[in-house]
Design a protein around this motif. Structure first.
Motif, PDB file in Angstrom:
ATOM      1  N   ARG A 190      -1.128   0.626   8.614  1.00 18.10           N
ATOM      2  CA  ARG A 190      -0.763  -0.138   9.817  1.00 18.10           C
ATOM      3  C   ARG A 190      -0.760   0.723  11.064  1.00 18.10           C
ATOM      4  O   ARG A 190      -0.798   0.209  12.177  1.00 18.10           O
ATOM      5  CB  ARG A 190       0.621  -0.756   9.639  1.00 18.10           C
ATOM      6  CG  ARG A 190       0.646  -1.882   8.628  1.00 18.10           C
ATOM      7  CD  ARG A 190       2.027  -2.475   8.453  1.00 18.10           C
ATOM      8  NE  ARG A 190       2.685  -2.684   9.734  1.00 18.10           N
ATOM      9  CZ  ARG A 190       3.999  -2.692   9.895  1.00 18.10           C
ATOM     10  NH1 ARG A 190       4.793  -2.504   8.869  1.00 18.10           N
ATOM     11  NH2 ARG A 190       4.522  -2.903  11.082  1.00 18.10           N
ATOM     12  N   GLY A 191      -0.657   2.046  10.896  1.00 19.84           N
ATOM     13  CA  GLY A 191      -0.607   2.956  12.028  1.00 19.84           C
ATOM     14  C   GLY A 191       0.439   4.017  11.806  1.00 19.84           C
ATOM     15  O   GLY A 191       0.890   4.253  10.683  1.00 19.84           O
ATOM     16  N   THR A 192       0.842   4.667  12.872  1.00 19.35           N
ATOM     17  CA  THR A 192       1.851   5.714  12.818  1.00 19.35           C
ATOM     18  C   THR A 192       3.121   5.186  13.462  1.00 19.35           C
ATOM     19  O   THR A 192       3.120   4.769  14.620  1.00 19.35           O
ATOM     20  CB  THR A 192       1.364   6.964  13.573  1.00 19.35           C
ATOM     21  OG1 THR A 192       0.139   7.399  12.988  1.00 19.35           O
ATOM     22  CG2 THR A 192       2.387   8.078  13.492  1.00 19.35           C
ATOM     23  N   THR A 227      14.835  12.029  13.088  1.00 19.14           N
ATOM     24  CA  THR A 227      13.479  11.614  13.447  1.00 19.14           C
ATOM     25  C   THR A 227      12.612  11.568  12.202  1.00 19.14           C
ATOM     26  O   THR A 227      12.619  12.493  11.394  1.00 19.14           O
ATOM     27  CB  THR A 227      12.846  12.581  14.460  1.00 19.14           C
ATOM     28  OG1 THR A 227      13.674  12.642  15.607  1.00 19.14           O
ATOM     29  CG2 THR A 227      11.471  12.129  14.879  1.00 19.14           C
ATOM     30  N   THR A 228      11.862  10.481  12.041  1.00 22.13           N
ATOM     31  CA  THR A 228      10.938  10.317  10.927  1.00 22.13           C
ATOM     32  C   THR A 228       9.624   9.760  11.450  1.00 22.13           C
ATOM     33  O   THR A 228       9.611   8.872  12.295  1.00 22.13           O
ATOM     34  CB  THR A 228      11.513   9.354   9.868  1.00 22.13           C
ATOM     35  OG1 THR A 228      12.775   9.840   9.424  1.00 22.13           O
ATOM     36  CG2 THR A 228      10.586   9.233   8.675  1.00 22.13           C
ATOM     37  N   VAL A 229       8.519  10.294  10.930  1.00 24.11           N
ATOM     38  CA  VAL A 229       7.187   9.801  11.250  1.00 24.11           C
ATOM     39  C   VAL A 229       6.620   9.220   9.965  1.00 24.11           C
ATOM     40  O   VAL A 229       6.597   9.885   8.934  1.00 24.11           O
ATOM     41  CB  VAL A 229       6.274  10.921  11.784  1.00 24.11           C
ATOM     42  CG1 VAL A 229       4.871  10.409  12.041  1.00 24.11           C
ATOM     43  CG2 VAL A 229       6.859  11.536  13.036  1.00 24.11           C
ATOM     44  N   ASN A 230       6.182   7.956  10.019  1.00 23.70           N
ATOM     45  CA  ASN A 230       5.613   7.291   8.858  1.00 23.70           C
ATOM     46  C   ASN A 230       4.154   6.983   9.137  1.00 23.70           C
ATOM     47  O   ASN A 230       3.821   6.362  10.135  1.00 23.70           O
ATOM     48  CB  ASN A 230       6.376   5.993   8.552  1.00 23.70           C
ATOM     49  CG  ASN A 230       5.860   5.328   7.309  1.00 23.70           C
ATOM     50  OD1 ASN A 230       4.863   4.629   7.346  1.00 23.70           O
ATOM     51  ND2 ASN A 230       6.543   5.542   6.199  1.00 23.70           N
ATOM     52  N   LEU A 231       3.272   7.445   8.229  1.00 24.64           N
ATOM     53  CA  LEU A 231       1.833   7.241   8.367  1.00 24.64           C
ATOM     54  C   LEU A 231       1.384   6.241   7.322  1.00 24.64           C
ATOM     55  O   LEU A 231       1.579   6.463   6.128  1.00 24.64           O
ATOM     56  CB  LEU A 231       1.098   8.570   8.170  1.00 24.64           C
ATOM     57  CG  LEU A 231       1.579   9.711   9.055  1.00 24.64           C
ATOM     58  CD1 LEU A 231       1.077  11.031   8.535  1.00 24.64           C
ATOM     59  CD2 LEU A 231       1.136   9.471  10.472  1.00 24.64           C
ATOM     60  N   GLY A 233      -8.873   6.162  11.557  1.00 26.39           N
ATOM     61  CA  GLY A 233      -8.240   6.904  12.631  1.00 26.39           C
ATOM     62  C   GLY A 233      -7.676   8.225  12.150  1.00 26.39           C
ATOM     63  O   GLY A 233      -7.755   8.587  10.968  1.00 26.39           O
ATOM     64  N   PHE A 234      -7.090   8.948  13.065  1.00 27.68           N
ATOM     65  CA  PHE A 234      -6.504  10.249  12.763  1.00 27.68           C
ATOM     66  C   PHE A 234      -5.403  10.128  11.724  1.00 27.68           C
ATOM     67  O   PHE A 234      -5.254  10.987  10.860  1.00 27.68           O
ATOM     68  CB  PHE A 234      -5.958  10.865  14.048  1.00 27.68           C
ATOM     69  CG  PHE A 234      -5.290  12.190  13.838  1.00 27.68           C
ATOM     70  CD1 PHE A 234      -3.913  12.296  13.900  1.00 27.68           C
ATOM     71  CD2 PHE A 234      -6.037  13.318  13.571  1.00 27.68           C
ATOM     72  CE1 PHE A 234      -3.297  13.500  13.708  1.00 27.68           C
ATOM     73  CE2 PHE A 234      -5.426  14.539  13.379  1.00 27.68           C
ATOM     74  CZ  PHE A 234      -4.046  14.634  13.449  1.00 27.68           C
ATOM     75  N   GLY A 235      -4.639   9.043  11.767  1.00 26.72           N
ATOM     76  CA  GLY A 235      -3.551   8.848  10.809  1.00 26.72           C
ATOM     77  C   GLY A 235      -4.045   8.772   9.370  1.00 26.72           C
ATOM     78  O   GLY A 235      -3.406   9.278   8.462  1.00 26.72           O
ATOM     79  N   SER A 236      -5.212   8.164   9.152  1.00 31.98           N
ATOM     80  CA  SER A 236      -5.778   8.070   7.810  1.00 31.98           C
ATOM     81  C   SER A 236      -6.136   9.445   7.275  1.00 31.98           C
ATOM     82  O   SER A 236      -5.881   9.768   6.113  1.00 31.98           O
ATOM     83  CB  SER A 236      -7.029   7.198   7.815  1.00 31.98           C
ATOM     84  OG  SER A 236      -6.711   5.902   8.218  1.00 31.98           O
ATOM     85  N   GLY A 271       0.801  -1.219   0.000  1.00 30.95           N
ATOM     86  CA  GLY A 271       0.000   0.000   0.000  1.00 30.95           C
ATOM     87  C   GLY A 271       0.828   1.261   0.000  1.00 30.95           C
ATOM     88  O   GLY A 271       2.029   1.256  -0.274  1.00 30.95           O
ATOM     89  N   LEU A 272       0.156   2.387   0.311  1.00 29.49           N
ATOM     90  CA  LEU A 272       0.770   3.709   0.344  1.00 29.49           C
ATOM     91  C   LEU A 272       1.105   4.104   1.775  1.00 29.49           C
ATOM     92  O   LEU A 272       0.401   3.729   2.706  1.00 29.49           O
ATOM     93  CB  LEU A 272      -0.193   4.757  -0.214  1.00 29.49           C
ATOM     94  CG  LEU A 272      -0.514   4.727  -1.685  1.00 29.49           C
ATOM     95  CD1 LEU A 272      -1.612   5.735  -1.993  1.00 29.49           C
ATOM     96  CD2 LEU A 272       0.712   5.050  -2.499  1.00 29.49           C
ATOM     97  N   SER A 273       2.146   4.908   1.920  1.00 30.84           N
ATOM     98  CA  SER A 273       2.444   5.518   3.202  1.00 30.84           C
ATOM     99  C   SER A 273       3.134   6.843   2.941  1.00 30.84           C
ATOM    100  O   SER A 273       3.604   7.119   1.835  1.00 30.84           O
ATOM    101  CB  SER A 273       3.326   4.615   4.072  1.00 30.84           C
ATOM    102  OG  SER A 273       4.630   4.538   3.563  1.00 30.84           O
TER     103      SER A 273
END
Length: 98
Positions: free
Chosen positions: A40-42, A33-37, A77-80, A23-25
């Motif tokens: 599967r979640g954050t 520091t990296t945040v991946n959405l 969720g908020f991540g989506s 899928g996409l992220s």
């Protein structure tokens, strides 16, 4: 032997759109520091650049067991929402940034 397929596109400085067979992220951040959405979640990853030392934590994972006998309900969720917003912002930035 398992194969992984992944392609990453730079949308804006510090923002990448990642495409894989699962899928996409979206990744936000850079060295340190990296945040991946993703679906599967954050996932937050922190590291000390140049050392190979890092740690990561997955938030909002949907790995909870389904023990009810009723049909599961989808609750984005908020991540989506944030992922969708970032994709739209990236596309608009790519179109109008010339």
């Amino acid at each position: 032997m398992a194969f992984r397929i992944r392609k990453s596109f730079k949308v804006a400085p510090g923002i990448r759109l990642n495409v894989s067979k699962s899928g996409l992220s979206t990744s936000i951040g850079g060295k340190g520091t990296t945040v991946n959405l993703s679906k599967r979640g954050t996932k937050v990853t922190s590291s000390i650049p140049g050392t190979g030392i890092s740690t990561s934590k997955l938030y909002g994972s949907s790995k909870a067991p389904n023990t009810s006998h009723s049909a599961p309900t989808a609750s984005p969720g908020f991540g989506s929402y944030l992922l969708t917003l970032l994709i739209i912002a990236g596309v608009l930035w790519a179109i109008f940034h010339k």
